[in-house]
Design an enzyme around this catalytic site. Structure first.
Site, short mmCIF file in Angstrom:
data_model
loop_
_atom_site.label_atom_id
_atom_site.label_comp_id
_atom_site.label_asym_id
_atom_site.label_seq_id
_atom_site.Cartn_x
_atom_site.Cartn_y
_atom_site.Cartn_z
N SER A 73 -20.32 -30.87 45.65
CA SER A 73 -20.39 -29.53 45.09
C SER A 73 -21.73 -28.90 45.43
O SER A 73 -22.69 -29.60 45.77
CB SER A 73 -20.24 -29.59 43.57
OG SER A 73 -21.39 -30.18 42.97
N ASP A 74 -21.82 -27.58 45.35
CA ASP A 74 -23.12 -26.93 45.42
C ASP A 74 -23.76 -27.03 44.04
O ASP A 74 -23.13 -27.42 43.06
CB ASP A 74 -22.98 -25.48 45.87
CG ASP A 74 -24.22 -24.97 46.59
OD1 ASP A 74 -25.31 -25.52 46.35
OD2 ASP A 74 -24.11 -24.02 47.38
N TRP A 75 -25.02 -26.67 43.95
CA TRP A 75 -25.84 -26.91 42.76
C TRP A 75 -25.15 -26.39 41.48
O TRP A 75 -24.96 -25.19 41.32
CB TRP A 75 -27.19 -26.25 42.94
CG TRP A 75 -28.18 -26.55 41.84
CD1 TRP A 75 -28.12 -26.11 40.55
CD2 TRP A 75 -29.34 -27.36 41.93
NE1 TRP A 75 -29.18 -26.58 39.84
CE2 TRP A 75 -29.95 -27.35 40.66
CE3 TRP A 75 -29.95 -28.07 42.96
CZ2 TRP A 75 -31.14 -28.03 40.39
CZ3 TRP A 75 -31.13 -28.75 42.70
CH2 TRP A 75 -31.71 -28.73 41.43
N SER A 78 -22.23 -26.25 40.48
CA SER A 78 -21.05 -25.40 40.56
C SER A 78 -19.81 -25.99 39.90
O SER A 78 -18.89 -25.25 39.55
CB SER A 78 -20.74 -25.04 42.02
OG SER A 78 -20.53 -26.20 42.80
#
Length: 764
Positions: free
Chosen positions: A291-293, A295
């Site tokens: 995942s992105d930060w 998210s």
């Protein structure tokens, strides 16, 4: 050491499973080793591999006493963390790795990730600038340098390349993008991956790459970062996904999800993207999805998950393997698996993918192999690395205008005024997302010019304008200076006295990047006021345009005789710009994005579609019932693929080997290109196709190939492109991939607007 114990356990288990013919061993790399280790792991240890923490203290020093850092410390020691980001240096990563492998039960090593976007210490041009080179070697060698430097500092995983298609210059992250076209984006992204990963991840000078952001992050509404995305399936499949599919085929080690939703489903919870496409239709078996930060937790804010348990359930079952700093998995998955809500095999699949990459990186052979203090001393900012950066930078420069052959300048006998705060700035050229670049370490435009001329006394500098004030950092808003013309007089007086003015205009590097969307994409502050004042006293002005996105600059185009698009070119920016200014290098860059005439045209891109009322007026002049603006042409100021040279090229004799193509066959399209100027030059010959009628409407043109050629004055060359069923295929109304019989146009030229065109038919 605990890691030796873990390896011994894995070896024993591996030996046992190899004598058991009933055990299922896949052909994936290290499949037997991974499955053996997996069989020894508890649910808690498996969940731990799915947690990605950010480093929040110097691992070479004491652990802070606060609760959060103490918890991180204990989780790393107990094997409840699979990866760290923002832990850097050979010593720092060694200490963090030691904490994990010498204290946890199985001693499983950590991954160390970092945003190595366009360099680690040595900065290459920003990715958008590199894409302007239309040169895989620029991308590949730049990523190789970044990998060598980062890996020497203990990093073994980068969150790059970004392959989001960027059509809207308001979006700040355009600077990270390869541009607006899926073909060019696929070409450059594949080369970046090859550069980062090399042919073998076990090579200590390579690092695992990450294809991001999956998917459609660049289509944020109104160009506003983190905003919602609402696009059709045809746009998703035909425009957004091709670079990601190319990345999967290139063996990229990981994918990163985007912040946005697709069809009302946040990317982290999208089974379509992760299970059906990536891990299903594309057969992506040996890498993992991160995942992105934060998210995964943001799915709650989206309104897609009610709480932590639901967010964890939806993300993991959809195929998101690792949780970056949302702490959702560590707080939900044990309960979800133990209760039977999530089948343990789904958890196993995620863990298996992460362990596979760790084995491929050689971390089980030696968890400290990337934490080499001696190699760190020798690999960073070397002369070789800087030379590669200089070559990449000059190949990325695009000549936008050169009236009356004002360029190239002379190295002697010509007085030059260098004007503009950006001209003397040694920090802005490093760009956003600059990893561990030393602040203020770039070669400035002024330094490059001074180093190139025969007599430094011929070059004088005046600041002219001040662009920003206050703190200039990645995480803070930037303050633009307005109304300060205190430096104008000095600049004007200097311009009066010289033969030519080199005027540096553009953006601070912190005007672009994550969270830096703008409604105004013109030149900010007092730059334009200064330009007009200088024009009153000297018409011989060369603008070096330094920026991280396409800009709306109609006033420059109208008034300035020579314009160089120089982006944020990295460590060797000034030297590369001087190489082009003085003709040591003939510019060959081509725009990877369209430049609008004004922000009201955004998003603007060459591969648009016709509506029912075309974009050119078929009626009498003055009628309004067609798709247009009343105050501007529809066309961009500078189109995709545009870029001039110090020579000129003539295209002629476009022809096809046949006017008819069978779906099982192929034909060729050829064109003759001649250097009609006075110096050697490189041209990027661009090949476009138009499908006139389809089961869904098709773009007015699509890039399908290009070839870079170098010609001497008067020399000509025939350039040929092959057309087959693959060339003409796309994702159709039912999302199947294939072609459809009918009429097609072939277009070849030096940019997406200046083309020769002919037609052929595809038959059953």
């Amino acid at each position: 050491m605990k890691v030796q114990l873990a390896i011994a356990i894995v070896t024993i288990a591996l030996s046992a499973c190899r004598t058991n013919t009933s055990n299922s061993i896949t052909s994936a790399p290290f499949a037997a080793e991974v499955d053996s280790l997996l069989s020894l792991m508890t649910i808690e240890e498996k969940v731990g591999q799915l947690n990605l923490y950010a480093g929040s203290w110097e691992f070479t020093g004491p652990v802070p006493e606060d609760v959060n850092n103490q918890k991180k410390f204990e989780n790393i020691k107990s094997g409840r963390v699979g990866a760290m980001l923002n832990v850097i240096t050979a010593e720092g990563t060694r200490e963090a790795q030691k904490l994990a492998v010498e204290n946890s039960r199985l001693g499983i090593p950590l991954l160390f990730g970092y945003d190595v976007i366009h360099g680690y210490k040595t900065m290459m041009p920003i990715p958008l600038g590199q894409a302007a080179s239309w040169d895989a070697e620029v991308a590949r060698t730049g990523a190789e340098v970044a990998a060598r430097e980062a890996s020497a500092s203990g990093i073994n995983w980068t969150f790059a390349p970004m392959m989001d298609i960027a059509r809207d210059a308001r979006w700040g992250r355009m600077m990270e993008s390869p541009g607006e076209d899926p073909y060019l984006a696929s070409y450059m992204s594949k080369a970046w991956i090859e550069g980062f990963q090399g042919g073998n991840l076990s090579n200590e000078a390579t690092i695992a790459a990450c294809a991001k952001h999956f998917a459609a992050y660049g289509f944020a509404e109104a160009g506003r970062d983190y905003n919602t995305v609402d696009i059709s399936m045809q746009t998703l499949y035909n425009m957004v996904l091709p670079p990601f599919k190319a990345a999967s085929e290139a063996g990229v080690a990981s994918f990163m999800n985007s912040f946005n939703e697709i069809g009302g489903v946040p990317a982290n919870g999208s089974e379509l993207l992760q299970r059906e496409l990536l891990k299903g239709a594309w057969n992506y078996q040996n890498g993992f999805v991160v995942s992105d930060w934060g998210s995964i937790g943001e799915m709650i804010t989206h309104g897609f998950a009610a709480d932590t348990l639901e967010a964890g359930y939806k993300a993991l079952t959809a195929g998101s393997d690792m949780d970056m700093e949302a702490h959702i998995y560590e707080n939900s998955l044990e309960e979800l698996v133990s209760s039977g809500k999530i089948n343990e095999e789904i958890l196993n699949d995620a863990v298996r993918r992460i362990l596979t990459i760790k084995f491929q990186l050689g971390l089980f052979d030696n968890p400290y192999r990337y934490s080499d203090v001696e190699r760190e001393k020798s690999e960073l900012l070397t002369k070789e690395n800087l030379q590669i950066a200089r070559e990449a930078a000059r190949k990325s420069i695009v000549l936008l205008k050169n009236d009356n052959d004002l360029l190239p300048l002379s190295k002697e006998g010509q007085s030059i005024a260098v004007i503009g705060s950006l001209a003397a700035d040694k920090d802005v050229p490093l760009g956003s997302w600059r990893a561990q670049a030393n602040e203020g370490s770039a070669v400035s435009v002024l330094e490059g010019i001074q180093g190139a001329v025969a007599n430094k006394a011929d070059v004088n500098f005046a600041q002219g304008y001040t662009l920003t004030k206050g703190r200039r950092q990645f995480i803070y808003e930037l303050e633009i200076v307005e109304g300060d013309q205190s430096g104008f007089a000095e600049a004007i007086n200097l311009a009066k006295k010289v033969d030519v003015v080199v005027l540096a205009l553009g953006e601070d590097c912190w005007q672009s990047g994550e969270g830096r969307s703008q409604t105004d994409i013109g030149l900010k502050g007092d730059q334009m006021d200064l330009m007009y004042e200088l024009l009153k006293v000297n018409k011989n002005i060369v603008v070096t345009l330094m920026n991280g996105r396409s800009l709306a600059i109609p006033e420059l185009d109208e008034n300035i005789p020579a314009i160089l698009e120089v982006w944020h070119l990295g460590s060797e920016a000034g030297n590369a710009i001087a190489d082009v200014l003085f003709g040591d290098y003939n510019p060959s860059g081509k725009l990877p994005v369209s430049f609008p005439r004004n922000v009201g045209q955004c998003p603007i891109y060459y591969n648009h579609k016709n509506g029912g009322r075309p974009t050119t007026n078929p009626h009498d002049a003055g009628m309004v019932f067609w798709s247009h603006y009343t105050d501007s042409p529809n066309t961009p100021l500078y189109p995709f693929g545009y870029g001039l040279s110090y020579t000129t090229f003539e295209y002629s004799d476009l022809k096809l080997s046949s006017s008819e193509l069978n779906q099982a066959g192929e034909i060729s399209a050829s064109v003759t290109v001649k250097n009609t100027g006075k110096v050697n030059g490189q041209e990027t010959v661009q090949f476009y196709i138009r499908d006139y009628v389809g089961s869904v409407t098709r773009p007015v043109k699509e890039l399908k190939g290009f070839e870079k050629i170098t010609l001497k004055p008067g020399e000509e060359k025939e350039v040929q492109f092959t057309i087959n069923n693959e060339t003409l295929s796309y994702y159709r109304a039912d999302l199947s991939f294939g072609s459809e019989p009918g009429k097609f146009a072939v277009m070849i030229g030096g940019n997406s607007q200046k083309i020769l065109m002919t037609d052929f038919r595809l038959v059953d």
